[in-house]
Design an enzyme around this catalytic site. Structure first.
Site, PDB file in Angstrom:
ATOM      1  N   GLU B  59     -23.461  16.599  37.504  1.00 46.44           N
ATOM      2  CA  GLU B  59     -23.685  15.969  36.203  1.00 46.44           C
ATOM      3  C   GLU B  59     -22.903  14.670  36.061  1.00 46.44           C
ATOM      4  O   GLU B  59     -23.405  13.686  35.518  1.00 46.44           O
ATOM      5  CB  GLU B  59     -23.331  16.939  35.077  1.00 46.44           C
ATOM      6  CG  GLU B  59     -24.333  18.085  34.879  1.00 46.44           C
ATOM      7  CD  GLU B  59     -24.160  19.250  35.852  1.00 46.44           C
ATOM      8  OE1 GLU B  59     -23.166  19.241  36.612  1.00 46.44           O
ATOM      9  OE2 GLU B  59     -25.004  20.168  35.849  1.00 46.44           O
ATOM     10  N   HIS B 128     -24.121  29.025  27.909  1.00 47.42           N
ATOM     11  CA  HIS B 128     -25.562  28.754  27.968  1.00 47.42           C
ATOM     12  C   HIS B 128     -26.207  28.859  26.590  1.00 47.42           C
ATOM     13  O   HIS B 128     -27.348  29.307  26.465  1.00 47.42           O
ATOM     14  CB  HIS B 128     -26.260  29.756  28.897  1.00 47.42           C
ATOM     15  CG  HIS B 128     -25.990  29.548  30.360  1.00 47.42           C
ATOM     16  ND1 HIS B 128     -24.750  29.720  30.920  1.00 47.42           N
ATOM     17  CD2 HIS B 128     -26.806  29.185  31.380  1.00 47.42           C
ATOM     18  CE1 HIS B 128     -24.824  29.480  32.217  1.00 47.42           C
ATOM     19  NE2 HIS B 128     -26.054  29.149  32.521  1.00 47.42           N
TER      20      HIS B 128
HETATM   21  C1  LIG Z   1     -22.724  22.643  35.621  1.00 45.19           C
HETATM   22  C2  LIG Z   1     -24.010  23.375  35.737  1.00 45.19           C
HETATM   23  N1  LIG Z   1     -25.145  22.688  35.983  1.00 45.19           N
HETATM   24  C3  LIG Z   1     -26.329  23.328  36.091  1.00 45.19           C
HETATM   25  C4  LIG Z   1     -26.406  24.682  35.934  1.00 45.19           C
HETATM   26  C5  LIG Z   1     -27.762  25.398  36.018  1.00 45.19           C
HETATM   27  N2  LIG Z   1     -27.853  26.129  37.287  1.00 45.19           N
HETATM   28  C6  LIG Z   1     -27.510  27.426  37.373  1.00 45.19           C
HETATM   29  S1  LIG Z   1     -27.596  27.993  38.938  1.00 45.19           S
HETATM   30  C7  LIG Z   1     -28.106  26.517  39.526  1.00 45.19           C
HETATM   31  C8  LIG Z   1     -28.343  26.342  41.001  1.00 45.19           C
HETATM   32  C9  LIG Z   1     -27.083  26.575  41.783  1.00 45.19           C
HETATM   33  O1  LIG Z   1     -27.283  26.294  43.133  1.00 45.19           O
HETATM   34  P1  LIG Z   1     -26.238  26.780  44.215  1.00 45.19           P
HETATM   35  O2  LIG Z   1     -24.850  26.400  43.849  1.00 45.19           O
HETATM   36  O3  LIG Z   1     -26.740  26.296  45.521  1.00 45.19           O
HETATM   37  O4  LIG Z   1     -26.298  28.359  44.129  1.00 45.19           O
HETATM   38  P2  LIG Z   1     -27.575  29.287  44.386  1.00 45.19           P
HETATM   39  O5  LIG Z   1     -28.200  29.535  43.046  1.00 45.19           O
HETATM   40  O6  LIG Z   1     -28.467  28.568  45.342  1.00 45.19           O
HETATM   41  O7  LIG Z   1     -27.002  30.541  44.945  1.00 45.19           O
HETATM   42  C10 LIG Z   1     -28.220  25.588  38.496  1.00 45.19           C
HETATM   43  C11 LIG Z   1     -28.674  24.194  38.668  1.00 45.19           C
HETATM   44  C12 LIG Z   1     -25.196  25.372  35.638  1.00 45.19           C
HETATM   45  N3  LIG Z   1     -25.182  26.698  35.431  1.00 45.19           N
HETATM   46  N4  LIG Z   1     -24.023  24.703  35.562  1.00 45.19           N
END
Ligand SMILES: Cc1ncc(C[n+]2csc(CCOP(=O)(O)OP(=O)(O)O)c2C)c(N)n1
Lengths: 311, 322
Positions: B59, B128
């Site tokens: 972000e 959230h």
């Molecule tokens: C700061 C923030 N930005 C966006 C999100 C929304 N979000 C939740 S999980 C996710 C993907 C996370 O990807 P990764 O770290 O690769 O973990 P994975 O879900 O692939 O295990 C996103 C964008 C969030 N929870 N927190």
């Protein structure tokens, strides 16, 4: 390093426990008793193998897919399930939900709803261990998407500069094709193939390995954790995994891989496998019954815990 | 020509219009090109991945890149998947995006829109679920827009994109499927002009975002007993103080409804404006119906307990109209 039969069966049992627990959560979702949960399924080998090197006095920081990490660290199954169902008996009294489960008793500090949010905190757990002159360590789990966050990058630097006793464990869940929450992204979110390529830039060792062979993870994680315990500083590990569904059909399913291996080696029989599975299913059933039967929080509970009492 | 579409579709349309009519408009954020996201659906296919691009989960980096591109004359629409995640990027938002114009003596401007989904969804817990527009409205230099229906969403977003200043645009997660009449053609709604949704003489209710619906329900419930005027300011910055003061002059009573935390928030601001400039018109103390400073609890019963709703608004109205 040759693992004893008991140790091998322990690793297997923890993986089965994680999968069984998550399948229990799936059932509660189907029953309308639980809302949305982000599942860990497919990563079981990483959580089981890493935590096999940890004691209660070590800490973990986890993610939005926390259940495997928390279970492997020994978090209370009943209170976890109750938290997922939002009950007063939950680890967080129903105020945090699955994304925010903390079980301080066992150093499960904790799930995190903010991607990358737990990583700087895990450095703090390590700092406290260092200041208290213990040989305890912290583990910081995060995903490949999280690995890009400023806070994560800053923490890698801080941990190296302060030689913090911690291990960064990145679980890369889209090793072949880059995706975000199931969406095939037009632009990559990583311009490198291995997250561990970043380690030398921060002055720490790093390695990348497949994450579905629990014994391989056990060996690699063990070396990094021992290094941290000896006061030699942090390590960045990446394990490539595949997010899976409830079943165990995938060639990347760590439980299937290990079951086949243990059976081939004559360590696991069909009967023993059934016994382990029914024992774990009984624990999960107990947790589900506890969660469903537990009371909702009282309305007044909404206002407590904003601060603790005292001072 | 008007037809019925959803709030999210209205937001998508305003962006499509802008991307079509102005080549300097671009859109990026996490998963904005994902085909299932209603507020950006089809935009990648129409405008290509150059102008509608997925960003990594960083972000600070991508919001900051929006600020930089805006300084260079691009008009970025930057999407935050949830407003709570903007807290990761507070420096880029509150220091850089908001204050660069002032600190450069107006020599530099930041024509950027930060779109964010916000609000309680039922079981999202405190990372959230939040509103947080109070934080954004607190910091000088950003306009803050909180549309309550599809028609306003489209018109206000068009204004936001055309504004040469940074605008934070709040989209309530639970309004996403709300349907309403929306003109097909492009139109804009000026900032700082409140919408009076119900005329009344006994009490003024000021509400924004999803709370406007709750305020209207409360007004309906009291129909025939208490005459309720419902005002939706639509933008918190600039705030249509005039409309609120005029209404209070008529009714003599004020209830402010806000899903955000009560302390130092939007509800406090409206109460302060009326205390300072309309005190002599008040026949009763101002009442506020807002989140009682409780981080949104995961448990849905507790969540509903702390959220404002029609029932709580009715109670507050009855208290001030005695
Ligand atoms: C700061 C923030 N930005 C966006 C999100 C929304 N979000 C939740 S999980 C996710 C993907 C996370 O990807 P990764 O770290 O690769 O973990 P994975 O879900 O692939 O295990 C996103 C964008 C969030 N929870 N927190």
């Amino acid at each position: 390093m040759k693992l004893g039969d008991d140790k091998r069966l322990d690793l297997y049992r923890v993986m089965v426990r994680i999968r069984t627990f998550e399948n229990g959560v799936r059932q509660l979702i189907n029953d309308g008793k639980v809302g949305y949960v982000s599942f860990y399924t497919g990563g079981e080998a990483v959580a089981a193998a890493v935590s096999a090197h940890l004691v209660k006095e070590d800490q973990i920081g986890s993610t939005h897919r926390p259940l495997g990490h928390l279970i492997a660290k020994g978090a209370d199954l009943k209170r976890m399930m109750a938290e997922i169902a939002g009950k007063a008996t939950g680890t967080n009294k129903g105020k945090g939900g699955a994304y925010h489960i903390f079980d301080k008793e066992v150093g499960a500090l904790g799930a995190n709803g903010i991607v990358g949010g737990s990583v700087p905190m895990a450095a703090g757990y390590a700092l406290a261990n260092q200041l208290k002159d213990t040989d305890n360590v912290s583990i910081s789990y995060f995903g490949e998407g999280a690995s890009n966050q400023g806070g994560v990058q800053e923490t890698l630097n801080l941990a190296a500069c302060w030689k913090l006793p911690m291990v960064f464990v990145c679980e890369n869940s889209s090793p072949e094709e880059q995706t975000m929450l199931g969406h095939k992204i037009d632009y990559p979110q990583l311009s490198i193939t291995d997250i561990s390529q970043r380690a030398p830039a921060y002055g720490m060792p790093g390695e990348s390995h497949p994450g579905w062979d629990v014994e391989e993870v056990y060996k690699i994680a063990g070396e990094a954790i021992q290094r941290a315990r000896r006061g030699e500083g942090p390590t960045l590990l990446e394990f490539k995994i595949h997010r899976l569904n409830a079943d165990e059909d995938s060639p990347h399913c760590p439980i299937k891989c290990y079951r086949d291996k243990l059976m081939m080696d004559g360590v696991l029989s069909k009967e023993l496998d059934d016994k382990i599975r029914s024992e774990e299913a009984a624990k999960v059933k107990e947790a589900m019954d506890f969660a469903v039967g537990s009371p909702e929080p009282e309305l007044v509970d909404a206002y407590s815990d904003i601060f603790v009492e005292g001072a | 020509m008007s037809r019925t579409i959803t709030y999210a579709e209205a937001i998508c349309e305003a962006q499509r219009d802008a991307l079509r009519s102005d080549p300097s408009v671009i859109l990026f954020g996490e998963n904005v090109a994902a085909p299932w996201r209603p507020a950006t659906k089809g935009l990648k296919d129409e405008f290509g991945k150059e102008r509608v691009r997925d960003a990594p989960i960083t972000e600070t980096a991508f919001i900051g890149a929006g600020v930089g591109a805006a300084i260079m004359g691009i008009k970025p629409i930057v999407e935050l998947m949830l407003i709570d995640f903007g807290l990761v990027a507070m420096d880029q938002i509150l220091n850089q995006m908001a204050k660069t114009t002032y600190m450069t003596g107006g020599n530099v401007n930041v024509p950027m829109v930060l779109r964010a989904i916000y609000g309680a969804r039922g079981g999202g817990a405190a990372t959230h679920s939040e509103c947080l527009y109070g934080i954004y409205a607190h910091m000088p230099g950003m306009k803050v827009v909180v549309p309550s229906n599809p028609y306003d969403a489209k018109g206000l977003l068009t204004t936001a994109i055309n504004d040469p200043n940074p605008v934070v645009f709040f989209e309530h997660i639970r309004l996403s499927n709300m349907e309403g009449e929306v003109p097909e053609e492009s139109y804009s709604i000026p900032f700082g002009v409140a919408n009076t949704l119900r005329e009344g003489t006994d009490v003024t209710v000021v509400a924004v975002g999803r709370m406007v619906q709750e305020a209207l329900k409360a007004a309906d419930e009291l129909k025939g007993k208490i005459s309720v005027e419902v005002i939706d300011p639509r933008t918190l910055v600039p705030l249509d103080e005039e409309a609120i003061l005029r209404s209070v002059q008529k009714t003599g009573r004020l209830v402010v409804v806000d899903e955000d935390y009560e302390r130092c928030g939007f509800s406090a601001e409206v109460a302060a404006v009326v205390a300072e400039k309309g005190f002599h018109n008040l026949k009763a103390p101002v009442a506020r119906v807002a989140n009682p400073n409780v981080p949104l609890p995961f448990n849905k019963t507790l969540e509903n307990h702390v959220l404002p709703d029609a029932e709580k608004i009715v109670r507050a109205i009855k208290n001030v109209v005695k």
